[in-house]
Design an enzyme around this catalytic site. Structure first.
Site, mmCIF file in Angstrom:
data_model
loop_
_atom_site.group_PDB
_atom_site.id
_atom_site.type_symbol
_atom_site.label_atom_id
_atom_site.label_comp_id
_atom_site.label_asym_id
_atom_site.label_seq_id
_atom_site.Cartn_x
_atom_site.Cartn_y
_atom_site.Cartn_z
ATOM 1 N N ARG A 1 -12.151 -6.630 -10.922
ATOM 2 C CA ARG A 1 -12.696 -7.340 -9.991
ATOM 3 C C ARG A 1 -13.932 -6.550 -9.270
ATOM 4 O O ARG A 1 -13.882 -5.448 -8.719
ATOM 5 C CB ARG A 1 -11.724 -7.714 -8.637
ATOM 6 C CG ARG A 1 -10.559 -8.494 -9.368
ATOM 7 C CD ARG A 1 -9.369 -8.513 -8.766
ATOM 8 N NE ARG A 1 -8.862 -7.181 -8.433
ATOM 9 C CZ ARG A 1 -7.813 -6.937 -7.595
ATOM 10 N NH1 ARG A 1 -7.150 -7.900 -6.796
ATOM 11 N NH2 ARG A 1 -7.397 -5.651 -7.684
ATOM 12 N N LYS B 1 0.874 -1.053 -0.018
ATOM 13 C CA LYS B 1 0.091 -0.085 0.192
ATOM 14 C C LYS B 1 0.739 1.422 0.050
ATOM 15 O O LYS B 1 0.600 2.290 -0.628
ATOM 16 C CB LYS B 1 -0.756 -0.092 1.197
ATOM 17 C CG LYS B 1 -1.953 -1.271 0.909
ATOM 18 C CD LYS B 1 -2.902 -1.270 2.367
ATOM 19 C CE LYS B 1 -3.990 -2.362 2.068
ATOM 20 N NZ LYS B 1 -3.601 -3.816 1.956
ATOM 21 N N ARG C 1 -15.783 -3.863 -1.341
ATOM 22 C CA ARG C 1 -14.399 -4.574 -1.994
ATOM 23 C C ARG C 1 -14.658 -5.395 -3.145
ATOM 24 O O ARG C 1 -15.591 -6.377 -3.254
ATOM 25 C CB ARG C 1 -13.864 -5.579 -0.725
ATOM 26 C CG ARG C 1 -13.701 -4.753 0.547
ATOM 27 C CD ARG C 1 -13.424 -5.847 1.714
ATOM 28 N NE ARG C 1 -14.668 -6.494 1.843
ATOM 29 C CZ ARG C 1 -14.648 -7.875 2.894
ATOM 30 N NH1 ARG C 1 -13.517 -8.040 3.497
ATOM 31 N NH2 ARG C 1 -15.692 -8.405 2.830
ATOM 32 N N ARG D 1 -7.006 -5.319 -11.520
ATOM 33 C CA ARG D 1 -5.718 -5.835 -11.511
ATOM 34 C C ARG D 1 -4.996 -5.693 -12.907
ATOM 35 O O ARG D 1 -5.487 -6.128 -13.902
ATOM 36 C CB ARG D 1 -5.973 -7.212 -10.875
ATOM 37 C CG ARG D 1 -4.373 -7.760 -10.627
ATOM 38 C CD ARG D 1 -3.208 -7.105 -10.276
ATOM 39 N NE ARG D 1 -3.633 -7.072 -8.811
ATOM 40 C CZ ARG D 1 -3.376 -7.906 -7.679
ATOM 41 N NH1 ARG D 1 -3.236 -9.145 -7.977
ATOM 42 N NH2 ARG D 1 -4.005 -7.525 -6.626
ATOM 43 N N LYS E 1 -8.118 1.232 5.822
ATOM 44 C CA LYS E 1 -7.401 -0.011 5.635
ATOM 45 C C LYS E 1 -6.483 -0.246 6.465
ATOM 46 O O LYS E 1 -5.527 0.581 6.619
ATOM 47 C CB LYS E 1 -7.628 -0.490 4.170
ATOM 48 C CG LYS E 1 -6.842 0.190 3.327
ATOM 49 C CD LYS E 1 -6.996 0.148 1.560
ATOM 50 C CE LYS E 1 -6.266 1.005 0.874
ATOM 51 N NZ LYS E 1 -6.552 0.634 -0.455
ATOM 52 N N ASN F 1 1.171 -4.455 -5.958
ATOM 53 C CA ASN F 1 1.352 -5.743 -5.305
ATOM 54 C C ASN F 1 2.602 -6.339 -5.478
ATOM 55 O O ASN F 1 2.733 -6.410 -6.836
ATOM 56 C CB ASN F 1 0.147 -6.556 -5.474
ATOM 57 C CG ASN F 1 -0.973 -6.162 -4.973
ATOM 58 O OD1 ASN F 1 -1.471 -6.468 -3.705
ATOM 59 N ND2 ASN F 1 -1.663 -5.302 -5.680
ATOM 60 N N GLU G 1 -2.915 0.395 -5.064
ATOM 61 C CA GLU G 1 -2.052 -0.591 -4.348
ATOM 62 C C GLU G 1 -1.013 -0.971 -5.533
ATOM 63 O O GLU G 1 -1.461 -0.967 -6.609
ATOM 64 C CB GLU G 1 -2.763 -1.713 -3.863
ATOM 65 C CG GLU G 1 -3.501 -1.268 -2.497
ATOM 66 C CD GLU G 1 -3.944 -2.446 -1.851
ATOM 67 O OE1 GLU G 1 -3.345 -3.518 -1.991
ATOM 68 O OE2 GLU G 1 -5.057 -2.201 -0.962
ATOM 69 N N ASP H 1 -3.268 -2.186 -8.742
ATOM 70 C CA ASP H 1 -4.631 -2.032 -8.413
ATOM 71 C C ASP H 1 -5.136 -0.690 -8.735
ATOM 72 O O ASP H 1 -4.668 0.325 -8.295
ATOM 73 C CB ASP H 1 -4.911 -2.522 -6.925
ATOM 74 C CG ASP H 1 -4.758 -4.103 -6.726
ATOM 75 O OD1 ASP H 1 -4.459 -4.871 -7.792
ATOM 76 O OD2 ASP H 1 -4.795 -4.426 -5.372
#
Length: 317
Positions: free
Chosen positions: A226, A126, A234, A211, A161, A284, A282, A274
């Site tokens: 997503r 993050k 979410r 993603r 979060k 990852n 984000e 993301d």
């Protein structure tokens, strides 16, 4: 001579056969004739300063009833391997941190580790995105309730979060009325003892949290949107979201252009961005997923692309 690939992962018997990205990587490597060796995080160790591991020879199959076969365990010097895939899922805890130190010793002894251990430590998924503020929504990171409350007052509709969650765990939306903000902040910050992230709520989430995968700094031309389940904020598949593939937009490519030089410089051969609407939320680096879904929807071979890049890196050594 065959390339020897080790993989550090969660228990292989417990993976989701239909979706697991690591399995796709192992298929791609085995298809190239590479020898596979299986490890879990606890199998890594040092002996007299040398990186060692308890490994089991591994074969993988495209069979949902029998997708792997393990041989007898033995202790080896990790320098016997050409490359190691570090694919242990978060949380990024003390044992994950220690594993990166052990893998870094293997790296010093000549092993290519994907992704680079130092970068796994440096790039909180993050906080790493915050190195590109021009790409991100309004964000604050703090453990102070007054700072977090002020951010909510400013933006009215906010996502809170943890910095170390995965799969959508611990994500809360607080709307204009501020309902339960005190309890949420107390819980997430552990009464002011833990840093958390707050971001302005992006209504574009209803169209999906996309993603985007990058292999050695090059984006795959399709992303997996997503889409949150009914009543959810979410989009994570682990939280019940559904994955719908889509071509990257001009804005997506622009975000990738901002990120790519840093990702390449840090030796992050496989990352997942993301993106919600026009914003990076984000980045990852530990064990990005969604390869299987994108492969299935668009006839891609993303894992094969990664294995080709790894082979090229090894050949250049």
């Amino acid at each position: 001579m065959s390339i020897k690939l080790g993989v550090v992962m969660d228990p292989i018997q417990g993976i989701n056969y239909k979706k697991d990205t690591t399995l796709a990587m192992l298929w791609a490597a085995q298809d190239q004739g590479w020898e596979l060796f299986y490890m879990q995080q606890e199998d890594l160790f040092l002996r007299q300063g040398k990186a060692m591991a308890m490994v089991k020879p591994l074969k993988v199959f495209r069979d949902d009833q029998r997708w792997f076969e393990l041989g007898d365990e033995s202790a080896i010097s990790m320098a016997e391997l050409d490359v190691v895939l570090m694919r242990k899922d978060p949380p990024f805890d003390t044992e994950f941190l220690n594993a990166t130190f052990l893998l870094e010793q293997a790296e010093r002894e000549g092993v290519l580790v994907v992704n680079r251990p130092q970068s796994l430590r440096d790039c909180n998924e993050k906080l790493f995105a915050q190195q590109f503020p021009q790409c991100c929504p309004p964000t604050v990171v703090s453990r102070r309730a007054d700072v977090l409350r002020a951010f909510h007052v400013e933006h009215q509709d906010v996502i809170f979060k943890p910095l170390d969650g995965m799969g959508g765990t611990g994500i809360f939306r607080v709307k204009e009325d501020g309902l339960n903000i005190g309890a949420i902040l107390e819980d997430l910050t552990e009464m002011g003892q833990r840093q958390i992230m707050a971001q302005k709520y992006l209504p574009e989430i209803v169209k999906g949290d996309t993603r985007i995968l990058m292999v050695d700094g090059v984006p795959i031309p399709y992303g997996l949107a997503r889409i949150p389940a009914q009543g959810e904020v979410r989009g994570n598949l682990a939280a019940g979201g559904s994955g719908v593939g889509r071509p990257l937009t001009d804005r997506d490519y622009w975000i990738c252009e901002q990120v790519a030089p840093v990702v390449k410089a840090k030796g992050l051969l496989f990352v997942g961005l993301d993106v919600i609407g026009d914003y990076l939320t984000e980045l990852n680096v530990t064990s990005p997923t969604c390869v299987r879904e994108l492969n299935d929807q668009f006839g891609l071979d993303i894992a094969g692309q990664l294995i080709d890049v790894i082979a090229k890196k090894l050949a250049e050594r």
